[in-house]
Design an enzyme around this catalytic site. Structure first.
Site, PDB file in Angstrom:
ATOM      1  N   GLU A 224       4.337  24.193  22.593  1.00 14.07           N
ATOM      2  CA  GLU A 224       4.217  25.192  23.544  1.00 14.07           C
ATOM      3  C   GLU A 224       2.932  25.345  24.026  1.00 14.07           C
ATOM      4  O   GLU A 224       1.858  25.623  23.429  1.00 14.07           O
ATOM      5  CB  GLU A 224       4.745  26.728  22.783  1.00 14.07           C
ATOM      6  CG  GLU A 224       4.693  27.921  23.600  1.00 14.07           C
ATOM      7  CD  GLU A 224       4.571  29.146  22.837  1.00 14.07           C
ATOM      8  OE1 GLU A 224       3.793  29.932  23.286  1.00 14.07           O
ATOM      9  OE2 GLU A 224       5.438  29.119  21.809  1.00 14.07           O
ATOM     10  N   CYS A 261       1.162  34.249  25.338  1.00 12.75           N
ATOM     11  CA  CYS A 261       1.777  33.257  25.876  1.00 12.75           C
ATOM     12  C   CYS A 261       2.783  33.678  26.986  1.00 12.75           C
ATOM     13  O   CYS A 261       2.919  33.127  27.791  1.00 12.75           O
ATOM     14  CB  CYS A 261       2.276  32.162  25.045  1.00 12.75           C
ATOM     15  SG  CYS A 261       3.929  32.653  23.919  1.00 12.75           S
TER      16      CYS A 261
END
Length: 472
Positions: A224, A261
């Site tokens: 990620e 994020c």
């Protein structure tokens, strides 16, 4: 060999992987793994106060935030305990022989099995939820894969303490901690590691991804990476609730120093719609905050400098007294300027800043075409406004599409998807949050005309374990 770092004795990568391989050969039943995950959750909760105090010292995050993160991490562990008990994740299928089919079908039985020992690279911004006992570790243990965790240098003492707690709840080899940049490179290249999970920067993730792909036997690398998480505010939404949208935006991108994020980093707002004024007003009362590391603070200031160097951008920053803190900022730019230098505004700036792009309706389609994939996309719409076409365009570039909210905060559940195409992740078909995160650590096996005593219990006649299964 306990499989973790003990006081004064660091475990090497070779030792860690050897312990994980031994544990994998021994194996564990689904019931055992479920009990381990429950025990790990209980251990975290029992030592919460000590762990939170340690995390606060190392990360500068508030104790209230960290206490909530411990609760989330325990919930993740219990959630995957339930996933493994229920058994649907195995995707078990039993097909009876059919000599009349073309070609004739033998007895076929298929399910997912664990890959083997996996490497988990922990995140800086979630010292519990995406760290030693975080989502990657929980899903891997649930799948039946022993884990070698690469500790993050931003919270080393917390990582060691959490790994020591895990050692009390797990058999040897099921979770091992290694530290250091060189150990991280060595780990992803080790022949005994079957897959790897990573949460962090695009640069760091790409380097490890390339190492994983360059092995003599490449392995899956689930990274990620960067994400700007675009938001589109329609003119109707701005007309109805500009003040609430502007205030909500600032609250979202400044949360915990903007170190999420899923932070909304790029927001398309209708020119003259009032969002800009509302965001400016909210920014004036947004607090300054310290970031996780000195390196992140320096990188954030460099990122702000790139915006300031762009002649068509206005950077709005409230003055602050603390020299080591990061001031929340807004970057204001017109659509034509964004399209002139899109790379400047599409690069993730990790910290409390968001870019507002002023648009008129004819410009929006071109702006959306310039986007790179992200973890999330958000649409703020007017009441009863039809945004079907807009949802189709934005939804093709994100892993999760939200309406009339903000993307910070990722719920744990069966329907969750936390992923996206590059550069959001390295594997767009997978998620790092939610039940199907377990799928990363599994691979299919089909049995053809197998004797009953060879078959796993999940594939035997009569479905003795009572798992969700397709029988045909």
């Amino acid at each position: 060999m306990t499989g973790v770092e003990t006081a004064g004795a660091a475990v090497s990568v070779d030792e860690a992987v050897a312990a994980a391989r031994a544990a994998f050969r021994t194996g564990a039943t689904r019931a055992e793994r479920s009990r381990w995950l429950e025990a790990l959750a209980a251990s975290l909760e029992a030592d919460r106060d000590e762990l939170v105090a340690l995390a606060a010292r190392e990360t500068h995050l508030a104790e209230t935030r960290l206490t909530g993160e411990v609760a989330r991490t325990a919930a993740q562990l219990r959630f995957f305990g339930a996933v493994v008990r229920e058994g649907a994740y195995l995707e078990a299928v039993v097909e009876s022989p059919d000599p009349g089919s073309i070609p004739p079908r033998p007895d076929l039985r298929r399910m997912l099995r664990p890959l083997g020992p996996v490497a988990v690279y922990t995140a800086s911004n979630f010292p519990f939820a995406f760290s030693v006992l975080g989502n990657d570790t929980a899903s891997a243990l649930a799948a039946g894969c022993p884990v070698v965790v690469k500790a993050h240098p931003g919270h080393p003492e917390l990582s060691r303490r959490t790994a020591a707690l895990a050692a009390q709840a797990l058999p040897p080899g099921w979770l091992t901690l290694v530290e250091g940049m060189e150990a991280g490179r060595e780990l992803v290249q080790h022949s005994g590691v079957a897959a790897a999970g990573f949460t962090g920067s695009e640069r760091g993730g790409r380097a490890l991804f390339d190492l994983a792909a360059g092995r003599p036997q490449p392995i899956p690398f689930y990274g990620e990476l960067g994400s700007i998480n675009p938001v589109v505010v329609t003119a109707s939404a701005a007309a109805e609730r500009a003040e609430a949208i502007g205030a909500g935006l600032v609250a979202s991108f400044t949360r915990d120093a903007g170190q999420y994020c899923t932070k909304p980093g790029l927001v398309f707002v209708p020119r003259g719609g009032g969002i800009e004024d509302a965001a400016r007003a909210a920014l004036a009362s947004a607090p300054a905050s310290r970031q996780l590391t000195e390196g992140m603070t320096a990188a954030f200031r460099t990122g702000l400098g790139r915006y300031s160097d762009s002649p068509g951008a206005e950077v709005v920053t409230e003055p602050i007294a603390e020299s080591d803190a990061s001031a929340p900022s807004l970057v204001l730019v017109d659509a034509d300027e964004f399209l002139r230098e899109p790379a400047v505004y599409l690069a993730e700036c990790f910290g409390p800043v968001s870019v507002l792009v002023r648009y008129s309706d004819p410009e929006l389609e071109t702006l959306l075409d310039a986007l790179e994939p992200s973890l999330t996309g958000t649409i703020h719409r007017g009441s009863a406004e039809d945004v079907t076409a807009l949802a189709g365009r934005l939804g093709g570039r994100v892993g999760r599409l939200l309406f009339d909210g903000w993307p910070t905060g990722v719920a744990i559940g069966w329907a969750q998807h936390h992923g996206g195409s590059w550069p959001a992740t390295t594997a767009s078909v997978h998620t790092s949050v939610g039940a199907t995160a377990i799928r990363r650590w599994l691979t299919p096996i089909a049995y053809q005309d197998a004797p009953a005593d060879v078959l796993p219990a999940e594939l035997r006649d009569g479905n003795p374990l009572g798992i969700p299964r397709r029988d045909a």
